[in-house]
Design a protein around this motif. Structure first.
Motif, PDB file in Angstrom:
ATOM      1  N   ALA A  22       0.885  -1.162   0.000  1.00 41.08           N
ATOM      2  CA  ALA A  22       0.000   0.000   0.000  1.00 41.08           C
ATOM      3  C   ALA A  22       0.924   1.215   0.000  1.00 41.08           C
ATOM      4  CB  ALA A  22      -0.890   0.006   1.234  1.00 41.08           C
ATOM      5  N   PHE A  24       1.161   5.102   0.134  1.00 40.62           N
ATOM      6  CA  PHE A  24       0.406   6.286   0.546  1.00 40.62           C
ATOM      7  C   PHE A  24       1.311   7.489   0.333  1.00 40.62           C
ATOM      8  CE2 PHE A  24      -0.947   9.295   3.898  1.00 40.62           C
ATOM      9  CZ  PHE A  24      -2.271   9.447   3.533  1.00 40.62           C
ATOM     10  N   LEU A 103      -3.496   6.842  -2.725  1.00 36.53           N
ATOM     11  CA  LEU A 103      -3.216   5.508  -2.198  1.00 36.53           C
ATOM     12  C   LEU A 103      -3.207   4.545  -3.376  1.00 36.53           C
ATOM     13  CD1 LEU A 103      -2.896   3.491   0.173  1.00 36.53           C
ATOM     14  CD2 LEU A 103      -5.387   3.290   0.146  1.00 36.53           C
TER      15      LEU A 103
END
Length: 126
Positions: A22, A24, A103
Motif C-alpha cells: 500500500a 500512501f 493511495l
C-alpha cells in the motif's frame, strides 16, 4: 507516517513474493496538531496485524511524504484498511492533516534486495 531520524536508515528487505504493498503519498496541511501522537499509535497498531511485513517512509524537502506498507496477503491489508481505530485516524486526516493524498495498492510479483558489502579493513596508507 513519521520521521525516525534516530533509527538506522535501511529499506524493508524484500519479502518472498507474492505480497501486497500500500503506497500512501501525501501533502500535509500546516495544521498538524495531534498528528504525531496519532501517527505513532497507527505505527504501533499496524504492527499487530497478522501478515504485516514492514513499512518504509520518505519525505521530500518540499513536503511530499511517501509511506509504503508491506503485507503478506490481501487479508492482512483488509484487516488494516478496516481497523476501526485506523478508520477514525483516516477521517481525522482528511479533515485536518492532509492537503491531498493518493493511495495505490498492488500485488508484488517480483522483488529483490541489494546491500553493499562492507569495505575491506586493511592497513591505511600514512
Amino acid at each position: 507516517m513519521s520521521d525516525h531520524s534516530s533509527e538506522p536508515v535501511a529499506p524493508v528487505e524484500a519479502p518472498e513474493p507474492p505480497y501486497y504493498v500500500a503506497v500512501f503519498t501525501a501533502v500535509r496541511t500546516p495544521s498538524q496538531g495531534g498528528y504525531g501522537e496519532t501517527n505513532a499509535r497507527m505505527e504501533e497498531l499496524v504492527k499487530g496485524i497478522p501478515g504485516y511485513l514492514g513499512m518504509d517512509h520518505a519525505q521530500t524537502p518540499g513536503g511530499l511524504g511517501i509511506t509504503v506498507g508491506y503485507f503478506r496477503d490481501a487479508d492482512a491489508l483488509t484487516a488494516w484498511r478496516t481497523d476501526a481505530e485506523h478508520r477514525a485516524a483516516q477521517k481525522r486526516g482528511r479533515a485536518e492533516w492532509y492537503e491531498s493524498y493518493t493511495l495505490h495498492v498492488a500485488k508484488v510479483e517480483r522483488s529483490h534486495t541489494f546491500v553493499r558489502p562492507p569495505a575491506p579493513q586493511g592497513p591505511t596508507a600514512g
